[in-house]
Write a protein that holds these residues in place. Structure first.
Motif, PDB file in Angstrom:
ATOM      1  N   PRO A 139      62.816  57.069  11.957  1.00 50.24           N
ATOM      2  CA  PRO A 139      62.048  55.856  11.690  1.00 50.24           C
ATOM      3  C   PRO A 139      60.653  56.209  11.189  1.00 50.24           C
ATOM      4  O   PRO A 139      60.028  57.131  11.709  1.00 50.24           O
ATOM      5  N   ARG A 140      60.217  55.490  10.193  1.00 50.37           N
ATOM      6  CA  ARG A 140      58.900  55.783   9.639  1.00 50.37           C
ATOM      7  C   ARG A 140      57.856  54.970  10.372  1.00 50.37           C
ATOM      8  O   ARG A 140      58.019  53.792  10.597  1.00 50.37           O
ATOM      9  N   ARG A 141      56.797  55.599  10.735  1.00 55.86           N
ATOM     10  CA  ARG A 141      55.709  54.872  11.412  1.00 55.86           C
ATOM     11  C   ARG A 141      54.426  55.161  10.710  1.00 55.86           C
ATOM     12  O   ARG A 141      54.189  56.297  10.355  1.00 55.86           O
TER      13      ARG A 141
ATOM     14  N   THR B 101      74.686  57.540  15.956  1.00 61.56           N
ATOM     15  CA  THR B 101      74.293  56.245  15.402  1.00 61.56           C
ATOM     16  C   THR B 101      75.358  55.683  14.463  1.00 61.56           C
ATOM     17  O   THR B 101      75.644  54.492  14.479  1.00 61.56           O
TER      18      THR B 101
ATOM     19  N   ARG C 241      75.395  50.802   5.377  1.00 68.94           N
ATOM     20  CA  ARG C 241      74.451  51.209   6.435  1.00 68.94           C
ATOM     21  C   ARG C 241      75.171  52.061   7.473  1.00 68.94           C
ATOM     22  O   ARG C 241      74.575  52.913   8.109  1.00 68.94           O
TER      23      ARG C 241
ATOM     24  N   SER D 263      75.912  56.226   6.378  1.00 71.41           N
ATOM     25  CA  SER D 263      74.960  57.225   5.919  1.00 71.41           C
ATOM     26  C   SER D 263      74.714  58.244   7.025  1.00 71.41           C
ATOM     27  O   SER D 263      74.260  57.928   8.105  1.00 71.41           O
ATOM     28  N   GLU D 264      75.030  59.482   6.722  1.00 74.10           N
ATOM     29  CA  GLU D 264      74.837  60.555   7.702  1.00 74.10           C
ATOM     30  C   GLU D 264      73.465  61.185   7.528  1.00 74.10           C
ATOM     31  O   GLU D 264      73.095  62.098   8.223  1.00 74.10           O
ATOM     32  N   GLN D 265      72.747  60.696   6.545  1.00 78.84           N
ATOM     33  CA  GLN D 265      71.467  61.334   6.248  1.00 78.84           C
ATOM     34  C   GLN D 265      70.319  60.375   6.505  1.00 78.84           C
ATOM     35  O   GLN D 265      69.309  60.411   5.835  1.00 78.84           O
ATOM     36  N   VAL D 266      70.513  59.512   7.505  1.00 77.94           N
ATOM     37  CA  VAL D 266      69.455  58.547   7.786  1.00 77.94           C
ATOM     38  C   VAL D 266      68.207  59.278   8.247  1.00 77.94           C
ATOM     39  O   VAL D 266      68.276  60.269   8.944  1.00 77.94           O
ATOM     40  N   ARG D 267      67.100  58.717   7.832  1.00 75.24           N
ATOM     41  CA  ARG D 267      65.837  59.366   8.179  1.00 75.24           C
ATOM     42  C   ARG D 267      65.376  58.897   9.537  1.00 75.24           C
ATOM     43  O   ARG D 267      65.805  57.888  10.063  1.00 75.24           O
TER      44      ARG D 267
ATOM     45  N   VAL E 183      61.664  55.779  19.332  1.00 76.35           N
ATOM     46  CA  VAL E 183      62.456  56.995  19.526  1.00 76.35           C
ATOM     47  C   VAL E 183      63.270  57.256  18.255  1.00 76.35           C
ATOM     48  O   VAL E 183      63.464  56.360  17.450  1.00 76.35           O
ATOM     49  N   PRO E 184      63.721  58.480  18.065  1.00 76.75           N
ATOM     50  CA  PRO E 184      64.584  58.754  16.912  1.00 76.75           C
ATOM     51  C   PRO E 184      65.920  58.023  17.081  1.00 76.75           C
ATOM     52  O   PRO E 184      66.269  57.602  18.183  1.00 76.75           O
ATOM     53  N   LEU E 185      66.643  57.901  15.981  1.00 81.06           N
ATOM     54  CA  LEU E 185      67.959  57.267  16.068  1.00 81.06           C
ATOM     55  C   LEU E 185      68.808  58.042  17.059  1.00 81.06           C
ATOM     56  O   LEU E 185      68.809  59.268  17.060  1.00 81.06           O
ATOM     57  N   PRO E 186      69.527  57.326  17.934  1.00 79.01           N
ATOM     58  CA  PRO E 186      70.316  58.037  18.943  1.00 79.01           C
ATOM     59  C   PRO E 186      71.444  58.831  18.299  1.00 79.01           C
ATOM     60  O   PRO E 186      71.879  58.523  17.187  1.00 79.01           O
ATOM     61  N   SER E 187      71.923  59.839  19.015  1.00 72.68           N
ATOM     62  CA  SER E 187      73.040  60.608  18.465  1.00 72.68           C
ATOM     63  C   SER E 187      74.246  59.691  18.379  1.00 72.68           C
ATOM     64  O   SER E 187      74.426  58.799  19.202  1.00 72.68           O
TER      65      SER E 187
END
Lengths: 167, 318
Positions: free
Chosen positions: A165-167, A132, A156, A159-163, A126-130
């Motif tokens: 998750p890359r899969r 985070t 860590r 960072s407000e610009q975290v991407r 899932v995307p990073l939760p709101s």
């Protein structure tokens, strides 16, 4: 070659391998014969009504009642030599003689895989939760690593610009 | 082939047991610990993780009354964090917000020097290769995890001061998942002004976390994760004042936090699953009408196992 034709029929070849197999089919007489023979067997098996209606559903229901398999398991390679084996059987015995046995193998194999896919231990991604950053900020503060490394791990946190998750 | 791999594994095991309590390596960990806390320094480090690279500036000021540390992120959205003995303030100038995390000593489970030898229960600790970093000769120390429930670490300490100059986190395949490396560092010559926040925050919004140690009756793990022990329990607020509980589990170096929030304060539906951000994994699920968010710098399997073990047992009524 026969193995590859069998795999091609089962949709188990990747694009490149499938392309090569199809090229072979276009040029080689023997490969084409094999292809036709396998399809003949396939058609014969598919058209035969050896199984009662609802057989697949009942197998699936029975499997669903089985204890859950928790270990992650790869999708089993579905008997790559099936058509080869059947062809051998056709030659040795007779097509009719095989029909009583073979359809079960073919009918059960795909059904048996279905419950396994539902019980993979691999979690949904899932995307990073709101919020985070808030979790990370709260978490960093209690990590023993701070004692070794000072505040660097807080990078860590903020960072407000975290991407995603890359899969 | 398989026999070869097995014997290699057996050999690795044998050598790691022999090295597991390398007193010299433990000594270096102690030096890093002390240097981080006692030295005044100012430097620039690069953080790399999951294709992301960020440069930050870190300044540490020490005097008789204690220490103050400031972190400024130089790339992207400007951010600044200042830590005093008992408070961490995170300044976000773009949104004009200060997040204030005040904590008591009891709530801060740091890595105390006397706990360093206990790390050998979960890691084989040995001397690594030397390396030159930002002009300083460094000694490597390797913490090889004894199981797949934690990451491994390669740490490099300045030979002269013990300062941690580079930290690499690696996974079970030996792949780096996260690195911190100083590119420039000066010792001494740090003034108090250098660790002051650069922002006047009179008109900013303040988000106070109000973290206080608390017994979280009823919440627990059905099965604890091997090597991880509960180190603290807190009541706190998250973001815009959402009440939350936090349980922290640690193996002495890695930590995993379990956040527990009542569902009715959240508008978003809970999306069960795993999110990844470099070495950090976040697993979210719902338990007893609460949202459970497990955050840790540990492999996905550990974070998920802890999340799956969270349960609520109603405390016995009198």
């Amino acid at each position: 070659m026969k193995d590859r034709i069998s795999a091609l029929m089962d949709g188990e070849l990747d694009d490149k391998a499938a392309g090569l197999a199809l090229d072979a089919l276009a040029s080689e007489g023997e490969a084409r014969d094999t292809w036709r023979t396998y399809h003949l067997i396939s058609d014969a098996l598919g058209k035969s009504r050896m199984l009662s209606d609802g057989f697949s559903e009942r197998v699936a229901a029975a499997l669903a009642k089985e204890p859950t398999v928790l270990a992650p398991r790869r999708r089993p390679a579905a008997e790559p030599r099936r058509w080869v084996a059947l062809a051998a059987g056709v030659a040795a015995v007779s097509l009719v003689g095989w029909l009583g046995v073979a359809p079960q193998q073919i009918a059960v194999a795909p059904v048996a895989q279905a419950p396994l896919q539902g019980t993979q231990a691999k979690p949904a991604v899932v995307p990073l939760p709101s919020g985070t950053s808030d979790y990370l900020l709260a978490h960093q503060g209690v990590s023993p690593r701070l004692s070794l490394q000072g505040m660097a791990p807080y990078v860590r946190t903020v960072s407000e610009q975290v991407r995603e998750p890359r899969r | 082939m398989r026999a070869g791999a097995l014997s290699a594994a057996a050999f690795a095991l044998a050598t790691s047991v022999a090295q597991a309590q390398s007193p010299e390596a433990l000594g270096w960990l102690r030096k890093m610990n002390q240097a981080t806390q006692r030295l005044s320094y100012a430097g620039t480090f690069v953080y790399q993780s999951a294709g992301r690279t960020e440069t930050s500036r870190i300044t540490h000021y020490v005097d008789a009354s204690g220490d103050i540390e400031k972190l400024e992120v130089m790339d992207g959205v400007p951010r600044e964090i200042v830590r005093t003995r008992d408070t961490v303030r995170c300044y976000l100038p773009d949104s004009r917000v200060v997040k204030v995390d005040r904590r008591t000593e009891r709530a801060f489970p740091g890595l105390l020097p006397e706990r360093i030898p206990a790390l050998a229960r979960n890691y084989d600790i040995s001397l690594g290769e030397p390396r030159r970093i930002a002009g300083l000769d460094c000694q490597g120390v390797v913490l090889q995890p004894k199981d797949n429930l934690r990451y491994g670490y390669r740490l490099y300490a300045d030979r002269a001061t013990g300062m941690l100059m580079s930290a690499v986190t690696f996974d079970a395949n030996g792949q780096d998942v996260e690195t911190f490396t100083f590119t420039q560092l000066n010792f001494g010559n740090v003034t108090r002004d250098m660790v002051k926040p650069r922002h006047a925050t009179r008109e900013w919004r303040i988000q106070n976390t109000d973290a206080t140690p608390a017994e979280l009756g009823g919440w627990r793990l059905a099965n604890e994760l091997p090597g991880f022990e509960k180190v603290t329990e807190l009541k706190r607020r998250l973001g815009e004042s959402r009440p939350a509980r936090q349980m922290v589990y640690s193996d002495g170096l890695a930590a995993v936090s379990v956040f527990i929030e009542p569902l009715d304060t959240r508008r978003d539906p809970v999306r069960t699953g795993l999110a990844t951000m470099g070495a950090i994994h976040i697993y979210t699920r719902e338990v007893s009408n609460h949202m459970i968010t497990v955050v840790g710098e540990a492999p996905a399997v550990s974070v998920q196992r802890i999340a799956d073990a969270v349960e609520f047992r109603r405390p016995q009524q009198e």
